[in-house]
Structures are given as C-alpha cells and as structure tokens.
Write a protein that holds these residues in place. Structure first.
Motif, short mmCIF file in Angstrom:
data_model
loop_
_atom_site.label_atom_id
_atom_site.label_comp_id
_atom_site.label_asym_id
_atom_site.label_seq_id
_atom_site.Cartn_x
_atom_site.Cartn_y
_atom_site.Cartn_z
N VAL A 24 0.84 -1.20 0.00
CA VAL A 24 0.00 0.00 0.00
C VAL A 24 0.88 1.24 0.00
CG1 VAL A 24 -1.78 1.25 1.26
CG2 VAL A 24 -1.77 -1.26 1.27
N SER A 25 0.57 2.18 -0.87
CA SER A 25 1.26 3.47 -0.87
C SER A 25 0.23 4.57 -1.08
CB SER A 25 2.33 3.53 -1.95
OG SER A 25 1.76 3.34 -3.23
N GLY A 26 0.62 5.77 -0.71
CA GLY A 26 -0.31 6.90 -0.85
C GLY A 26 -1.39 6.91 0.20
N GLY A 27 -1.30 6.04 1.15
CA GLY A 27 -2.28 5.94 2.22
C GLY A 27 -1.75 4.97 3.25
N SER A 28 -2.50 4.74 4.30
CA SER A 28 -2.04 3.84 5.35
C SER A 28 -2.99 2.68 5.55
CB SER A 28 -1.89 4.59 6.66
OG SER A 28 -1.54 3.70 7.70
N ILE A 29 -2.41 1.51 5.73
CA ILE A 29 -3.22 0.32 5.99
C ILE A 29 -3.91 0.41 7.33
CG2 ILE A 29 -1.46 -1.09 7.13
CD1 ILE A 29 -2.34 -3.37 5.23
N THR A 30 -3.50 1.36 8.18
CA THR A 30 -4.12 1.53 9.49
C THR A 30 -5.34 2.45 9.46
OG1 THR A 30 -2.69 3.38 10.07
CG2 THR A 30 -1.89 1.18 10.63
N THR A 31 -5.64 3.01 8.30
CA THR A 31 -6.79 3.92 8.19
C THR A 31 -8.07 3.13 8.38
OG1 THR A 31 -5.54 5.29 6.64
CG2 THR A 31 -7.93 5.63 6.74
N ASN A 32 -8.90 3.56 9.33
CA ASN A 32 -10.03 2.70 9.71
C ASN A 32 -11.18 2.73 8.72
OD1 ASN A 32 -11.15 5.16 10.24
ND2 ASN A 32 -11.48 4.83 12.41
N TYR A 33 -11.17 3.65 7.74
CA TYR A 33 -12.28 3.61 6.78
C TYR A 33 -11.94 2.84 5.52
CZ TYR A 33 -9.84 7.91 5.25
OH TYR A 33 -8.90 8.82 4.87
N TYR A 34 -10.81 2.14 5.53
CA TYR A 34 -10.47 1.25 4.43
C TYR A 34 -10.56 -0.21 4.86
CZ TYR A 34 -8.51 4.97 1.49
OH TYR A 34 -8.35 6.08 0.70
N TYR A 35 -11.08 -1.02 3.96
CA TYR A 35 -10.98 -2.45 4.08
C TYR A 35 -10.08 -2.90 2.93
CZ TYR A 35 -14.74 -2.33 7.46
OH TYR A 35 -15.50 -2.07 8.58
N TRP A 36 -9.29 -3.91 3.19
CA TRP A 36 -8.29 -4.36 2.23
C TRP A 36 -8.67 -5.75 1.76
CZ3 TRP A 36 -5.48 -0.23 1.19
CH2 TRP A 36 -5.39 0.75 2.18
N VAL A 37 -8.84 -5.88 0.46
CA VAL A 37 -9.46 -7.11 -0.05
C VAL A 37 -8.61 -7.77 -1.13
CG1 VAL A 37 -11.73 -6.14 0.44
CG2 VAL A 37 -10.82 -6.00 -1.87
N TRP A 38 -8.85 -9.07 -1.28
CA TRP A 38 -8.28 -9.85 -2.38
C TRP A 38 -9.41 -10.37 -3.25
CZ3 TRP A 38 -3.32 -9.99 -3.71
CH2 TRP A 38 -2.36 -9.66 -2.75
N ILE A 39 -9.21 -10.27 -4.55
CA ILE A 39 -10.18 -10.66 -5.56
C ILE A 39 -9.42 -11.39 -6.65
CG2 ILE A 39 -11.81 -9.76 -7.30
CD1 ILE A 39 -12.04 -7.26 -5.38
N ARG A 40 -10.06 -12.33 -7.28
CA ARG A 40 -9.39 -13.00 -8.40
C ARG A 40 -10.35 -13.15 -9.57
NH1 ARG A 40 -8.67 -19.44 -6.77
NH2 ARG A 40 -10.81 -20.06 -7.22
N GLN A 41 -9.76 -13.38 -10.73
CA GLN A 41 -10.54 -13.65 -11.93
C GLN A 41 -9.90 -14.82 -12.66
OE1 GLN A 41 -11.13 -10.40 -14.75
NE2 GLN A 41 -13.07 -11.32 -15.35
#
Length: 120
Positions: A24-41
C-alpha cells in the motif's frame, strides 16, 4: 490517493501454498475507513471476492475458500497478504488486491493484478 501493487510468484505447484503480497502506498493500511481485499478472476469467469481484512483485526472470507485461505496485515510494512493453501489448477487466475472505502463500500483503488498459474 491509495495505490496498490501485488507481488508474488507467477507459478505455483499443485498442492502447494500460493502467497501474494499487496503493498500500500499513498495511504495507510491503518486507516479505519479502508478495508483491504483480495479478488481474483479465473479464465473465462467473473471477478470472485476471496477475503478481506481491516485494521480492527477482523477478517472475512468467502466461504468457498474458508478452509484454505488466510488474509493478514503487516501494518509496519504497509502490506497485506494472501495465502491460499492446497492449490489446484482451478486456482489459476489473475489475483487483484483492492481497497474498499467506507462509507459507501466502493473500491477506491485496485492493484494492476498478477497472473498466478498453478501447474507442475
């Protein structure tokens, strides 16, 4: 703005563990209004949500993967990871990491995607 970059091996042997990292860049993984997800195709298929993590410590998994998947965070390194165990050729796909912004629950950023092929 948040930018994401996936990294990891492009080829995994069947029955082994697929491990990918999203930086992650340009922001922080600790920001509480973000959820971090994995998706595949997978080839010929639509997007498939796999799992998500949040700074609260909560994780959520697609029941289709629940017995094989772990999503974790490394807050000091601003990274989150995907581990998918006991892979088969059916796990061959382009894997994406993304950030989901709240409120609104929309994908605010995507990584470029990384091709993972499961083959011996």
């Amino acid at each position: 703005q948040v930018e994401l970059q996936e990294s990891g091996p492009g080829l995994v042997n069947p029955s082994q563990t697929l491990s990918l990292t999203c930086t992650v860049s340009g922001g922080s993984i600790t920001t509480n209004y973000y959820y971090w997800v994995w998706i595949r195709q997978s080839p010929g298929k639509g997007l498939e949500w796999m799992g998500a993590t949040h700074i609260s410590g909560n994780t959520w998994y697609n029941p289709l993967f629940k017995s094989r998947i772990t999503v974790s965070r490394d807050t000091s390194a601003e990274k989150f990871t995907l581990q998918l165990r006991s892979v088969t050729p059916e796990d061959t796909a382009v894997y994406y990491c993304a950030s989901v912004r709240t409120p609104g629950w929309y994908a605010s950023a995507w990584g470029q995607g990384t091709q993972v092929t499961v083959s011996s």
